[in-house]
Design a protein around this motif. Structure first.
Motif, PDB file in Angstrom:
ATOM      1  N   THR A  47       0.830  -1.201   0.000  1.00  0.00           N
ATOM      2  CA  THR A  47       0.000   0.000   0.000  1.00  0.00           C
ATOM      3  C   THR A  47       0.867   1.254   0.000  1.00  0.00           C
ATOM      4  O   THR A  47       2.019   1.228   0.447  1.00  0.00           O
ATOM      5  CB  THR A  47      -0.935   0.029   1.231  1.00  0.00           C
ATOM      6  OG1 THR A  47      -0.151  -0.139   2.422  1.00  0.00           O
ATOM      7  CG2 THR A  47      -1.984  -1.061   1.154  1.00  0.00           C
ATOM      8  N   ALA A  48       0.294   2.331  -0.501  1.00  0.00           N
ATOM      9  CA  ALA A  48       0.942   3.643  -0.505  1.00  0.00           C
ATOM     10  C   ALA A  48      -0.009   4.612   0.190  1.00  0.00           C
ATOM     11  O   ALA A  48      -1.198   4.678  -0.151  1.00  0.00           O
ATOM     12  CB  ALA A  48       1.226   4.101  -1.930  1.00  0.00           C
ATOM     13  N   TRP A  49       0.511   5.349   1.159  1.00  0.00           N
ATOM     14  CA  TRP A  49      -0.293   6.240   1.995  1.00  0.00           C
ATOM     15  C   TRP A  49       0.290   7.646   1.990  1.00  0.00           C
ATOM     16  O   TRP A  49       1.506   7.827   2.064  1.00  0.00           O
ATOM     17  CB  TRP A  49      -0.324   5.738   3.433  1.00  0.00           C
ATOM     18  CG  TRP A  49      -0.853   4.356   3.582  1.00  0.00           C
ATOM     19  CD1 TRP A  49      -0.154   3.183   3.467  1.00  0.00           C
ATOM     20  CD2 TRP A  49      -2.204   3.983   3.865  1.00  0.00           C
ATOM     21  NE1 TRP A  49      -0.991   2.111   3.668  1.00  0.00           N
ATOM     22  CE2 TRP A  49      -2.253   2.572   3.915  1.00  0.00           C
ATOM     23  CE3 TRP A  49      -3.377   4.707   4.077  1.00  0.00           C
ATOM     24  CZ2 TRP A  49      -3.417   1.877   4.167  1.00  0.00           C
ATOM     25  CZ3 TRP A  49      -4.542   4.013   4.331  1.00  0.00           C
ATOM     26  CH2 TRP A  49      -4.564   2.616   4.382  1.00  0.00           C
ATOM     27  N   HIS A  50      -0.578   8.633   1.908  1.00  0.00           N
ATOM     28  CA  HIS A  50      -0.214  10.022   2.145  1.00  0.00           C
ATOM     29  C   HIS A  50      -0.970  10.430   3.402  1.00  0.00           C
ATOM     30  O   HIS A  50      -2.189  10.621   3.358  1.00  0.00           O
ATOM     31  CB  HIS A  50      -0.583  10.903   0.962  1.00  0.00           C
ATOM     32  CG  HIS A  50      -0.134  12.314   1.113  1.00  0.00           C
ATOM     33  ND1 HIS A  50      -0.811  13.363   0.563  1.00  0.00           N
ATOM     34  CD2 HIS A  50       0.932  12.862   1.762  1.00  0.00           C
ATOM     35  CE1 HIS A  50      -0.207  14.493   0.854  1.00  0.00           C
ATOM     36  NE2 HIS A  50       0.863  14.206   1.589  1.00  0.00           N
ATOM     37  N   VAL A  55      -3.426   6.093  -1.186  1.00  0.00           N
ATOM     38  CA  VAL A  55      -3.236   6.696  -2.504  1.00  0.00           C
ATOM     39  C   VAL A  55      -2.842   5.675  -3.561  1.00  0.00           C
ATOM     40  O   VAL A  55      -2.860   5.971  -4.754  1.00  0.00           O
ATOM     41  CB  VAL A  55      -2.221   7.857  -2.461  1.00  0.00           C
ATOM     42  CG1 VAL A  55      -2.733   8.974  -1.556  1.00  0.00           C
ATOM     43  CG2 VAL A  55      -0.839   7.388  -2.039  1.00  0.00           C
ATOM     44  N   GLY A  56      -2.493   4.458  -3.129  1.00  0.00           N
ATOM     45  CA  GLY A  56      -2.137   3.426  -4.095  1.00  0.00           C
ATOM     46  C   GLY A  56      -2.099   2.056  -3.463  1.00  0.00           C
ATOM     47  O   GLY A  56      -1.897   1.928  -2.250  1.00  0.00           O
ATOM     48  N   VAL A  57      -2.306   1.042  -4.308  1.00  0.00           N
ATOM     49  CA  VAL A  57      -2.239  -0.338  -3.827  1.00  0.00           C
ATOM     50  C   VAL A  57      -1.807  -1.259  -4.965  1.00  0.00           C
ATOM     51  O   VAL A  57      -2.155  -1.041  -6.124  1.00  0.00           O
ATOM     52  CB  VAL A  57      -3.586  -0.800  -3.229  1.00  0.00           C
ATOM     53  CG1 VAL A  57      -4.664  -0.924  -4.298  1.00  0.00           C
ATOM     54  CG2 VAL A  57      -3.445  -2.101  -2.482  1.00  0.00           C
ATOM     55  N   SER A  58      -1.007  -2.226  -4.586  1.00  0.00           N
ATOM     56  CA  SER A  58      -0.647  -3.338  -5.467  1.00  0.00           C
ATOM     57  C   SER A  58      -1.118  -4.598  -4.746  1.00  0.00           C
ATOM     58  O   SER A  58      -0.700  -4.868  -3.626  1.00  0.00           O
ATOM     59  CB  SER A  58       0.880  -3.370  -5.661  1.00  0.00           C
ATOM     60  OG  SER A  58       1.278  -4.573  -6.275  1.00  0.00           O
TER      61      SER A  58
END
Length: 134
Positions: A47-50, A55-58
């Protein structure tokens, strides 16, 4: 902008649905239980977090030694072109290691993206389609 990437921070179904709807990823976002099962049954999620915002996931399914199916790559619309997708793919590949290939099925709108981040287009795949979910 500081993006935090994580293998441990699992988003809840509402966060996933909101992200998928935001970026236009065609998934059954009207079926919260199904979305939750998709994540519960995946064994590699990055996961990508701000701050607290997803803000994003794979999302991938892998055996860790031969193949890794990258089932979903989703980046929030307003965060695209910031390198988040590329970094999620790199983290996924790094995690499965050199013995494993990473493969995916692309949505039509991303066909030009994947070669730019190192994927090679293949003509040797087959599919048995699922029943309609819409």
């Amino acid at each position: 902008m500081s993006i935090i990437y994580s293998f441990d921070s699992r988003p809840n179904a509402d966060q996933i649905i909101e992200l998928y709807d935001n970026c236009g990823l065609p998934r059954p976002t009207n079926d919260k239980e199904r979305i939750q099962k998709m994540f519960d049954n995946s064994n590699l999620i990055v996961t990508a977090w701000h701050n607290d915002l997803l803000v994003g996931v794979s999302r991938s399914i892998t055996d860790w030694v031969w193949s890794c199916y990258l089932a979903d790559l989703a980046i929030r619309q307003e965060y695209k072109k910031a390198g988040i997708g590329r970094h999620l793919i790199k983290l996924t590949k790094d995690k499965v290691g050199e013995q494993s290939m990473v493969l995916l099925l692309s949505v039509p709108t991303a066909m030009e993206y994947y070669p730019k981040v190192g994927f090679v287009k293949q003509e040797s795949s087959f599919i048995l389609n699922r029943a309609d979910w819409q």
